[in-house]
Design an enzyme around this catalytic site. Structure first.
Site, PDB file in Angstrom:
ATOM      1  N   ARG A   1     -23.701  34.232 -10.960  1.00 40.73           N
ATOM      2  CA  ARG A   1     -23.867  35.072 -12.159  1.00 40.73           C
ATOM      3  C   ARG A   1     -24.795  34.378 -13.155  1.00 40.73           C
ATOM      4  O   ARG A   1     -24.719  33.170 -13.354  1.00 40.73           O
ATOM      5  CB  ARG A   1     -22.512  35.339 -12.805  1.00 40.73           C
ATOM      6  CG  ARG A   1     -22.607  36.218 -14.060  1.00 40.73           C
ATOM      7  CD  ARG A   1     -21.286  36.874 -14.388  1.00 40.73           C
ATOM      8  NE  ARG A   1     -20.261  35.915 -14.780  1.00 40.73           N
ATOM      9  CZ  ARG A   1     -18.962  36.235 -14.896  1.00 40.73           C
ATOM     10  NH1 ARG A   1     -18.546  37.462 -14.641  1.00 40.73           N
ATOM     11  NH2 ARG A   1     -18.082  35.330 -15.261  1.00 40.73           N
TER      12      ARG A   1
ATOM     13  N   ASP B   1     -11.089  37.664 -23.309  1.00 45.82           N
ATOM     14  CA  ASP B   1     -11.873  36.714 -22.523  1.00 45.82           C
ATOM     15  C   ASP B   1     -13.038  37.397 -21.814  1.00 45.82           C
ATOM     16  O   ASP B   1     -13.859  36.726 -21.191  1.00 45.82           O
ATOM     17  CB  ASP B   1     -10.985  35.969 -21.510  1.00 45.82           C
ATOM     18  CG  ASP B   1     -10.148  36.904 -20.671  1.00 45.82           C
ATOM     19  OD1 ASP B   1      -9.282  37.588 -21.243  1.00 45.82           O
ATOM     20  OD2 ASP B   1     -10.351  36.955 -19.449  1.00 45.82           O
ATOM     21  N   ASN B   2     -13.118  38.719 -21.921  1.00 44.84           N
ATOM     22  CA  ASN B   2     -14.233  39.460 -21.337  1.00 44.84           C
ATOM     23  C   ASN B   2     -15.120  40.080 -22.411  1.00 44.84           C
ATOM     24  O   ASN B   2     -15.797  41.075 -22.169  1.00 44.84           O
ATOM     25  CB  ASN B   2     -13.726  40.554 -20.393  1.00 44.84           C
ATOM     26  CG  ASN B   2     -13.122  39.981 -19.133  1.00 44.84           C
ATOM     27  OD1 ASN B   2     -13.514  38.901 -18.692  1.00 44.84           O
ATOM     28  ND2 ASN B   2     -12.159  40.667 -18.553  1.00 44.84           N
TER      29      ASN B   2
ATOM     30  N   GLY C   1      -9.093  29.923 -18.777  1.00 42.92           N
ATOM     31  CA  GLY C   1     -10.192  29.055 -18.380  1.00 42.92           C
ATOM     32  C   GLY C   1     -10.754  29.541 -17.064  1.00 42.92           C
ATOM     33  O   GLY C   1     -10.240  30.480 -16.444  1.00 42.92           O
TER      34      GLY C   1
END
Length: 481
Positions: free
Chosen positions: A173, A249-250, A87
């Protein structure tokens, strides 16, 4: 503040399984380090009437825009192959900013403090890695590769503990979303099919509305994401980019490059090149990026099994067929990409051998990946005795003969090459020089570097120092956490 924000936070409408509602942790003395004015204009945001001090308060989270509902997103990830429930441990999503009521962008603070997902982390980020993400993400954008982007970097006036005390910072971002393969893994691990269906529908509506009426959205989503991710890694291979931390997760469902931790650009060509200090076994090496993409997609397929077919065996069979086709898709795309880099029109049965002979020569002679293609394009600033090697000259003769096949000519080939081969990339040592200067409050090297990187396919004057590879053969990058 009449900046032009238009927040519409659809992710917040999903169940609490997907996120935690939390505000950024205020910082002591925020200061604006860099603002991406070009991106701000693209987002229809106007900061001209706001001074830097107020901008720093805004982009540190000390003051939040109206209509934001800040959350930390839940996701999981296979980190170097090991599954972990994760998370946003140091990031907060402000919301989704709408441009012209059609384009939707996540606005996220990175380094904004602890969340319930932080585990043992401090939730903070360091100035150097945040500026690094700013530089590389903007360079990737200029190279015409899908990517998250960077709007601002703000220093916090606080120290962050890593190997030693370092200046803290927050990056803003911008992404078309932050939905990851790991997001699906997190929900799948909860074993709630209703939540999984909700995530599927949400992702399709946000990124792939063309399949909303599909009879099998899960299957079509898998195919479309595979196509996008395959094209993304092809582009990385085209410019010599090494992501460095291709955990699930990327990997975004939108097909954008995300997370610029231990990333770098290959210099002397070696397909096994690894720059990341933590990648001890080369899992995310340059040449391993395509098979890791396939591996990550297989993890996505596993999550979607309950939604592909009620018969689990049948669902696995169908998903496996799709994933197994990755290699065929990749090989075709890669061969065509390399043809473009070499200015080759059409197809010839000997193209693969010609391409591999060049790559093998580059590896054997430690030739620079980017500069070799620049040399073939007659870029006068690229001079190296290595290109006087007899094997290279012999290869060049075969290449020039191939150019004339299928009605090709040298002029058209050069035009094709110039669209696919950058004259300049973020050279690792130049990035480090700029970051070191920034740590000493000198931002001029960063602005100079960004100015050059903004036009990678344009022949610019006096950029030789940005084209010369480093002599350091032991360069390492670090993930910043």
């Amino acid at each position: 503040m009449t900046i032009g924000w238009h927040f519409d936070n659809t992710y917040l409408k999903l169940s609490k399984t997907f996120r935690e509602e939390i505000k950024p942790t205020p910082v002591h003395d925020p200061n604006l380090v860099i603002l991406n004015e070009e991106l701000a204009e693209d987002l229809k945001l106007d900061f001209s009437k706001i001074d830097n001090k107020d901008l720093a308060k805004l982009f540190s989270g000390n003051v939040l825009p109206n209509d934001t509902n800040t959350i930390a997103q839940a996701y999981a990830g296979h980190q170097f192959g090991h599954f972990t429930m994760l998370g946003d441990g140091r990031a907060v999503l402000l919301g989704e900013h709408l441009v012209n009521n059609t384009k939707r962008f996540d606005i996220q603070f990175k380094g904004s403090g602890r969340t319930s997902f932080s585990r043992s982390g401090d939730g903070r980020a360091v100035l150097g890695p945040m500026l690094r993400e700013y530089i590389i993400s903007e360079a990737i954008h200029a190279l015409n590769i899908p990517t998250t982007r960077s709007l601002t970097v703000v220093s916090t006036g606080e120290k962050v503990v890593r190997e030693n005390l370092l200046p803290g910072a927050i990056l803003t971002r911008v992404a078309s979303s932050h939905i990851r393969v790991g997001t699906f893994q997190y929900i799948a691990a909860k074993q709630n099919v209703n939540d999984l269906t909700t995530l599927l529908d949400y992702t399709v509506e946000r990124h792939y509305p063309e399949i909303q009426s599909s009879k099998n959205k899960a299957l079509d989503l898998l195919s479309l994401v595979m196509e996008k991710q395959c094209q993304l890694v092809i582009n990385w291979m085209r410019v010599g980019f090494i992501h460095g931390v291709m955990n699930t997760d990327n990997m975004t469902l939108s097909g954008e490059t995300i997370d610029y931790g231990p990333c770098a650009f290959i210099d002397h060509y070696d397909p096994k090149t690894v720059f990341s200090s933590i990648d001890k076994f080369g899992r995310y090496s340059f040449s391993n990026q395509p098979p890791i993409t396939k591996w990550n997609l297989a993890r996505l397929a596993e999550c979607l099994i309950p939604l592909i077919d009620k018969n689990e065996d049948q669902a696995i069979k169908i998903a496996t067929e799709i994933i197994d086709n990755f290699q065929n898709i990749y090989e075709i795309k890669w061969l065509n990409m390399m043809r473009d880099k070499l200015g080759l029109f059409g197809e010839d049965k000997d193209d693969l051998e010609l391409i591999n002979n060049l790559l093998n020569w580059m590896q054997s002679n430690q030739a620079d990946y980017t500069n070799t293609f620049c040399y073939l394009m007659n870029i006068s600033s690229i001079q190296d005795q290595i290109y006087e090697d007899k094997d290279f000259i012999d290869w060049s003769k075969n290449w020039e003969k191939r150019i004339l096949i299928n009605g090709g000519n040298k002029e058209n080939s050069l035009e094709l090459m110039k669209k696919n081969n950058p004259f300049v990339i973020p050279r690792n040592h130049k990035v480090e020089e700029a970051l070191e200067a920034a740590n000493n409050n000198d931002l001029k090297p960063i602005y100079d570097l960004l100015s050059i990187l903004k036009k990678p396919y344009t022949k610019q004057v006096n950029i030789e120092k940005f084209q010369t590879p480093s002599k350091n053969q032991n360069y390492q990058t670090f993930c910043g956490t």
